[in-house]
Design a protein around this motif. Sequence first.
Motif, PDB file in Angstrom:
ATOM      1  N   THR A   1      37.008  -1.132  10.438  1.00 46.63           N
ATOM      2  CA  THR A   1      36.252  -0.064   9.467  1.00 46.63           C
ATOM      3  C   THR A   1      35.311   0.812  10.973  1.00 46.63           C
ATOM      4  O   THR A   1      35.528   0.259  11.877  1.00 46.63           O
ATOM      5  CB  THR A   1      34.941  -0.494   9.382  1.00 46.63           C
ATOM      6  N   GLY A   2      34.904   1.101  10.213  1.00 46.67           N
ATOM      7  CA  GLY A   2      33.860   2.462  11.502  1.00 46.67           C
ATOM      8  C   GLY A   2      32.646   1.032  11.308  1.00 46.67           C
ATOM      9  O   GLY A   2      32.215   0.213  10.056  1.00 46.67           O
ATOM     10  N   THR A   3      32.254   2.120  12.566  1.00 47.23           N
ATOM     11  CA  THR A   3      30.385   0.586  13.203  1.00 47.23           C
ATOM     12  C   THR A   3      30.156   1.766  13.083  1.00 47.23           C
ATOM     13  O   THR A   3      29.428   2.627  13.997  1.00 47.23           O
ATOM     14  CB  THR A   3      31.098  -0.396  14.011  1.00 47.23           C
ATOM     15  N   ILE A   4      28.356   1.400  11.717  1.00 44.30           N
ATOM     16  CA  ILE A   4      27.083   2.427  12.711  1.00 44.30           C
ATOM     17  C   ILE A   4      26.695   2.268  13.796  1.00 44.30           C
ATOM     18  O   ILE A   4      26.668   3.223  14.493  1.00 44.30           O
ATOM     19  CB  ILE A   4      26.429   2.034  10.636  1.00 44.30           C
ATOM     20  N   ALA A   5      26.334   1.242  14.410  1.00 38.54           N
ATOM     21  CA  ALA A   5      25.816   1.238  15.175  1.00 38.54           C
ATOM     22  C   ALA A   5      26.441   1.722  16.374  1.00 38.54           C
ATOM     23  O   ALA A   5      25.473   2.273  17.186  1.00 38.54           O
ATOM     24  CB  ALA A   5      25.446  -0.462  15.883  1.00 38.54           C
ATOM     25  N   ARG A   6      27.425   0.886  16.713  1.00 42.22           N
ATOM     26  CA  ARG A   6      28.453   1.657  18.069  1.00 42.22           C
ATOM     27  C   ARG A   6      29.400   3.243  17.647  1.00 42.22           C
ATOM     28  O   ARG A   6      29.160   4.078  18.920  1.00 42.22           O
ATOM     29  CB  ARG A   6      29.513   1.200  18.099  1.00 42.22           C
ATOM     30  N   THR A   7      28.624   3.505  16.799  1.00 38.99           N
ATOM     31  CA  THR A   7      29.007   5.006  16.123  1.00 38.99           C
ATOM     32  C   THR A   7      27.772   5.688  15.711  1.00 38.99           C
ATOM     33  O   THR A   7      27.218   6.763  17.076  1.00 38.99           O
ATOM     34  CB  THR A   7      29.418   5.895  14.921  1.00 38.99           C
ATOM     35  N   VAL A   8      26.735   5.587  16.383  1.00 37.41           N
ATOM     36  CA  VAL A   8      25.448   6.158  16.334  1.00 37.41           C
ATOM     37  C   VAL A   8      25.429   6.017  18.082  1.00 37.41           C
ATOM     38  O   VAL A   8      24.754   7.512  18.831  1.00 37.41           O
ATOM     39  CB  VAL A   8      24.684   5.253  15.549  1.00 37.41           C
ATOM     40  N   THR A   9      25.655   5.344  18.957  1.00 35.72           N
ATOM     41  CA  THR A   9      25.545   5.180  20.302  1.00 35.72           C
ATOM     42  C   THR A   9      25.878   6.427  20.603  1.00 35.72           C
ATOM     43  O   THR A   9      25.943   6.666  21.685  1.00 35.72           O
ATOM     44  CB  THR A   9      25.843   3.217  20.702  1.00 35.72           C
ATOM     45  N   ASN A  10      27.462   6.034  20.067  1.00 40.11           N
ATOM     46  CA  ASN A  10      28.313   6.734  20.788  1.00 40.11           C
ATOM     47  C   ASN A  10      27.393   8.345  20.422  1.00 40.11           C
ATOM     48  O   ASN A  10      27.740   8.657  21.746  1.00 40.11           O
ATOM     49  CB  ASN A  10      29.918   6.568  19.872  1.00 40.11           C
ATOM     50  N   LEU A  11      27.397   8.097  19.652  1.00 43.23           N
ATOM     51  CA  LEU A  11      26.347  10.118  19.370  1.00 43.23           C
ATOM     52  C   LEU A  11      25.298  10.132  20.092  1.00 43.23           C
ATOM     53  O   LEU A  11      25.661  11.438  20.850  1.00 43.23           O
ATOM     54  CB  LEU A  11      26.385  10.132  17.905  1.00 43.23           C
ATOM     55  N   ARG A  12      24.682   9.423  20.285  1.00 45.69           N
ATOM     56  CA  ARG A  12      23.746   9.547  21.034  1.00 45.69           C
ATOM     57  C   ARG A  12      23.197  10.090  22.414  1.00 45.69           C
ATOM     58  O   ARG A  12      22.820  10.196  23.310  1.00 45.69           O
ATOM     59  CB  ARG A  12      22.324   8.522  20.419  1.00 45.69           C
ATOM     60  N   SER A  13      24.996   8.763  22.867  1.00 45.15           N
ATOM     61  CA  SER A  13      24.623   9.024  24.373  1.00 45.15           C
ATOM     62  C   SER A  13      26.003   9.815  24.628  1.00 45.15           C
ATOM     63  O   SER A  13      25.877  10.358  26.630  1.00 45.15           O
ATOM     64  CB  SER A  13      26.386   7.776  24.737  1.00 45.15           C
ATOM     65  N   GLY A  14      26.104  10.933  23.815  1.00 50.85           N
ATOM     66  CA  GLY A  14      26.311  12.673  24.023  1.00 50.85           C
ATOM     67  C   GLY A  14      27.726  12.862  24.087  1.00 50.85           C
ATOM     68  O   GLY A  14      28.608  13.580  23.978  1.00 50.85           O
ATOM     69  N   ALA A  15      28.424  12.112  22.715  1.00 45.52           N
ATOM     70  CA  ALA A  15      30.114  12.185  22.596  1.00 45.52           C
ATOM     71  C   ALA A  15      30.238  13.198  21.565  1.00 45.52           C
ATOM     72  O   ALA A  15      29.581  14.082  21.420  1.00 45.52           O
ATOM     73  CB  ALA A  15      30.980  11.375  21.797  1.00 45.52           C
ATOM     74  N   THR A  16      31.564  14.172  22.180  1.00 42.11           N
ATOM     75  CA  THR A  16      32.119  15.792  21.924  1.00 42.11           C
ATOM     76  C   THR A  16      33.249  15.784  20.658  1.00 42.11           C
ATOM     77  O   THR A  16      33.499  16.215  19.838  1.00 42.11           O
ATOM     78  CB  THR A  16      31.552  16.697  22.805  1.00 42.11           C
ATOM     79  N   SER A  17      33.963  14.953  21.239  1.00 41.05           N
ATOM     80  CA  SER A  17      35.272  14.136  20.303  1.00 41.05           C
ATOM     81  C   SER A  17      35.975  12.679  20.044  1.00 41.05           C
ATOM     82  O   SER A  17      34.517  11.740  20.897  1.00 41.05           O
ATOM     83  CB  SER A  17      36.086  15.225  20.941  1.00 41.05           C
ATOM     84  N   PRO A  18      36.854  12.672  19.723  1.00 45.18           N
ATOM     85  CA  PRO A  18      37.247  11.875  19.431  1.00 45.18           C
ATOM     86  C   PRO A  18      37.632  10.542  20.576  1.00 45.18           C
ATOM     87  O   PRO A  18      38.353   9.436  21.056  1.00 45.18           O
ATOM     88  CB  PRO A  18      39.133  12.177  18.527  1.00 45.18           C
ATOM     89  N   ILE A  19      37.681  11.625  21.982  1.00 41.63           N
ATOM     90  CA  ILE A  19      38.031  10.999  23.158  1.00 41.63           C
ATOM     91  C   ILE A  19      37.256   9.836  23.515  1.00 41.63           C
ATOM     92  O   ILE A  19      37.524   9.072  24.209  1.00 41.63           O
ATOM     93  CB  ILE A  19      38.355  12.380  24.187  1.00 41.63           C
TER      94      ILE A  19
END
Length: 563
Positions: free
Chosen positions: A329-347
């Motif tokens: 499923t989608g994981t909130i903690a890792r998604t927020v970490t991904n977002l705050r680490s500068g992710a811009t795309s599904p890559i």
Amino acid sequence: MSVSFAFRPRILDALKGYTRARWFADMGAGITVGIVALPLAMAFAIASGLKPEAGLWTAIIGGFLVSLLGGTNVQIGGPAGAFIVIVYGIVERHGVAGLLISTTCAGLLLFALGLLRLGNLVRFVPVSIVIGFTNGIAVLIALSQVKDALGLSIAKMPGDFVAQVQVLAQHIGSINPYALGLAGACLGGLFLWPVLFVRHNTLLLRLADGKTVRSFARIPAPVVALVSLTALASFTNMPVETIGTRFGGIPQSLPSIELPTLSWDTVRQLVIPTLTIALLGAIESLLCARVADQLGTGEHHRKHDPNQELMAQGVANFVVPFFGGMPVTGTIARTVTNLRSGATSPIAGIVHAATLCAIVLLAAPLALHIPLAVLAGILLYVAWNMGEWHEFGRLRHFSNHYRLLMLGTFFLTVVFDLTVAVEVGLVLACVLFVRRMSALFRADPLPLDAEAPSTRLGWSLHGALFFGAAAKIDPLVQAIEAAPHGVQVRLDMRHLFALDTTGLDGLEQILKAVAQRGGHLTVHDPQEQARSLMERSGFIARLAGQGPPAAPASGQEPLSGTA
């Protein structure tokens, strides 16, 4: 009418105009999230009664498929803490094979929900139910980690809350102080780590230059805890249980494909677990996507596509069980970490999966020495962050309906299980909604003619006249039955915004009572929905067949109108 089904992963749009700068940003974010996911994936699997590699390959394969096929830019898929209680219960009752079959079937169901464009239906689950079962799951996750955090000598923990408390109480005398120390140090370090690097904290800045401190702060706290405490326990030979002593290690190779044995009898027994996995997976993934929508900014940020996301989750949950994995499923903690680490795309999510895969294939032997008490400390921290505990303090500001739904769902989740909690919660939500909507309906008397008050009756209908409010028509019928012969009745429906067949039956009862008194009924200004139902049912035709109303007394206006 033809229905079109769209399957368009977000990555196709995200790669348009993809630049080198975005590639480096996604690479950095993906590597960071991959490192963060390592301890969590193992911890979730172990807490669910599975081997650690089940969580790792779920994060790798599931995370890759969710990013490749999903409907969001930054969501990270994988095993989640919310599933620990569900998976543990399924494994205990139906074995690992039952879990694999349930997850595969749930994947088909999730894909069907997305294909039929039903993704928005998940938003109909009341927030009070979501908060109730989220807090309940957090309590159960914390309770399940007490054994490893204290190092208790318990061969196997039972699945239900009461039995777990009893077993823990019976073995509380077998506490391992080394395990307790490791778990306490891990938990304390996870809470302390973010505080050390706040902007206004000058202590560390005095010890080292600011750039070094900021670079060190980027290392995820769970990774710091895992590496440092594992090294401490290994070098000092602490007598604590590790991944190696319990599971024999993690295979340093790709998983083999295993086909679960399917039979109709088995699938029929697993209907409830399948529905539970599908429902929880849909709720978790779409809630996570909504959080990412709220936090995301910048020119590359786009709102998620719920239907595409459900189809991606469905594919991931269908495929992962063939490699011995658990629900995705989608994981909130890792998604927020991904977002705050500068992710811009599904890559970034694909890089996260590749990073995890490289770590497993190259560094699996090092996992032998990880103490289970450290993983328990990480999960206790996850459980604390997962729960929305402040909502308990805010209950006094909300209605009794909200309190009943939230506390009821919380209690049922903890004491019984999530399936019962969600089922009862949704039924209770429907009942309370019906009750509230029925309270909004009212029939206000219209002003009576002073010269002939008993032969002319009228009411203004407000709200929704549906099955929950139909009983409120009875006093109107009784008033008509007590009126003199030839009574003329007027219903003003301009404020009635909804009418169902049960409410229409109430209007039929009014028409019948008027006919028995030799009177006449007129209906004024119905709104479009009510007018359409009355026309289709023939009610308006029956109104027209009443014949002309009786002549009014001198000086009176006739109670006639357009139906």
